[in-house]
Design an enzyme around this catalytic site. Sequence first.
Site, PDB file in Angstrom:
ATOM      1  N   ASP A   6      47.287 -86.245 -46.717  1.00 21.54           N
ATOM      2  CA  ASP A   6      46.646 -85.062 -46.139  1.00 21.54           C
ATOM      3  C   ASP A   6      46.305 -85.256 -44.663  1.00 21.54           C
ATOM      4  O   ASP A   6      46.243 -86.381 -44.163  1.00 21.54           O
ATOM      5  CB  ASP A   6      45.339 -84.744 -46.883  1.00 21.54           C
ATOM      6  N   ASP A   7      46.057 -84.095 -44.008  1.00 21.35           N
ATOM      7  CA  ASP A   7      45.440 -84.009 -42.674  1.00 21.35           C
ATOM      8  C   ASP A   7      46.365 -84.300 -41.505  1.00 21.35           C
ATOM      9  O   ASP A   7      45.943 -84.192 -40.351  1.00 21.35           O
ATOM     10  CB  ASP A   7      44.209 -84.909 -42.554  1.00 21.35           C
ATOM     11  N   HIS A  26      47.934 -77.567 -45.818  1.00 20.80           N
ATOM     12  CA  HIS A  26      46.557 -78.041 -46.022  1.00 20.80           C
ATOM     13  C   HIS A  26      45.588 -77.208 -45.186  1.00 20.80           C
ATOM     14  O   HIS A  26      44.500 -77.677 -44.846  1.00 20.80           O
ATOM     15  CB  HIS A  26      46.466 -79.519 -45.651  1.00 20.80           C
ATOM     16  N   HIS A  28      41.291 -77.207 -41.531  1.00 20.77           N
ATOM     17  CA  HIS A  28      40.466 -77.893 -42.526  1.00 20.77           C
ATOM     18  C   HIS A  28      39.076 -77.305 -42.788  1.00 20.77           C
ATOM     19  O   HIS A  28      38.112 -78.047 -43.002  1.00 20.77           O
ATOM     20  CB  HIS A  28      40.313 -79.370 -42.133  1.00 20.77           C
ATOM     21  N   TYR A  46      39.076 -80.274 -49.270  1.00 20.45           N
ATOM     22  CA  TYR A  46      38.019 -80.682 -50.204  1.00 20.45           C
ATOM     23  C   TYR A  46      38.336 -80.282 -51.652  1.00 20.45           C
ATOM     24  O   TYR A  46      37.487 -80.410 -52.536  1.00 20.45           O
ATOM     25  CB  TYR A  46      36.659 -80.100 -49.794  1.00 20.45           C
ATOM     26  N   HIS A  99      45.489 -90.224 -46.785  1.00 21.79           N
ATOM     27  CA  HIS A  99      45.507 -89.481 -45.523  1.00 21.79           C
ATOM     28  C   HIS A  99      46.348 -90.231 -44.498  1.00 21.79           C
ATOM     29  O   HIS A  99      46.118 -91.423 -44.276  1.00 21.79           O
ATOM     30  CB  HIS A  99      44.084 -89.283 -44.983  1.00 21.79           C
TER      31      HIS A  99
END
Length: 466
Positions: A273-274, A324, A328, A365, A415
């Site tokens: 992720d991210d 994603h 965020h 989350y 991540h």
Amino acid sequence: MKIRWIRLSLVAILIIAVVFIGVIGFQKYQFSKSRNKVIMQMDRLMKDQDGGNFRRLDKKENGVEIISYIPKTTEKKDNEIIQKEIGKATDAEVKKLNRDKETQGIIFYTYQKHRMAEQAISYKAVQSEYVKEGRTKFVLKDKKDICKNIVTDAETGALLTLGEVLIKSNQTKLNLKTAVEEELIKTGDFSLKDVGNLGKIKSLVKWNQTDFEITNSEIILPVKIPGAPEPKKVKVKLADIASSVNKRYLPSSVKVPEVPKAKTNKRIALTFDDGPSSSVTPGVLDTLKRHNVKATFFVLGSSVIQNPGLVKRELEEGHQVGSHSWDHPQLTKQSTQEVYNQILKTQKAVFDQTGYFPTTMRPPYGAVNKQVAEEIGLPIIQWSVDTEDWKYRNAGIVTKKVLAGATDGAIVLMHDIHKTTAASLDTTLTKLKSQGYEFVTIDELYGEKLQIGKQYFDKTDSRMVK
């Protein structure tokens, strides 16, 4: 002498009269020949198009011939829907004519026919007006469609609604909305700033609507776009929504892309992720490539823009890319419009760099509810193994957590923005391989088309979002 002059005058007048009558007769002959030629050409056109599977109706109104071609169903009955549309157009035209009875013209009502599948036919009725030019020929004055595209059942001739061609379900509505949004993004008409407005497209599907078109490969829908004065016709590939099309009306030529499947019974899906991160993602990709491992990257749209080229590399090296969000936020705390912005801006960012749309989404989350899931318009991918690499920032702990949680069908959360995660990867992959794991993408893990509004935690744990 006078009598002789009178006789000559009478002879001259007679000759002139004969010539005049002859000319008039010749003109009528030429005119009739031209008329017959036009009608024969139209008859031939319709026979070539539909093999004579029609009935011709002829009548005359106010000096104008009206010739209509009515298609027949597979049961050899008149197609009443097309006949009705042509009848309405004929009545309207007769009211407008008000022509002198000596005025001669021909109005043809024909149809264009397209078989979309074995059991459905698409029609469009056309009016062609021919008028007399000079004294000897007919010419085409005007040609126009007289009704919207009409889709009928091939067997009965009954008018088909969207709810009969498609499978009536909320899933169909969600699938179609996402497909339309993506087709509109492809046009390039919407900037990154404005693309979120496409999420406002509502009531896209009305089960009783008939104003759609369909071909062997596409369904064409009139879509009202916020801010646009007129509906826009949007083409959606039938292959993209095949699971939502009634099999009776799905053309056999439509090839539904196969979802790749894993080769073994011990599978694990690594997800990151991210990213993408210019300082970490390249190293992660290098390690994955060295081990010949495929993974899934859930990217932030803002990071895709800031680090051009990396998401393209991910796809080119065989990895899967999911969304994603843009930057965020917790989506369950955002307005509907902000959710649209977060999703559609990311879709556009990835598409602009790769020509590919993410087909899955991991909410930041893991926060999601039913409303947000439907606004997202993509299957939700959660996880079963959380490495908490963001908290520990320790390569050894990351590897330990992966190994402790690894099971057949697990989805591992990491991540690709932490260097310690990148540093752990070589050891993690080596140890998982020694235990017989096959590394798969999310699509490969499930081997089937995933559902919008559903969240997936691992191979055996999936549930509708509530």
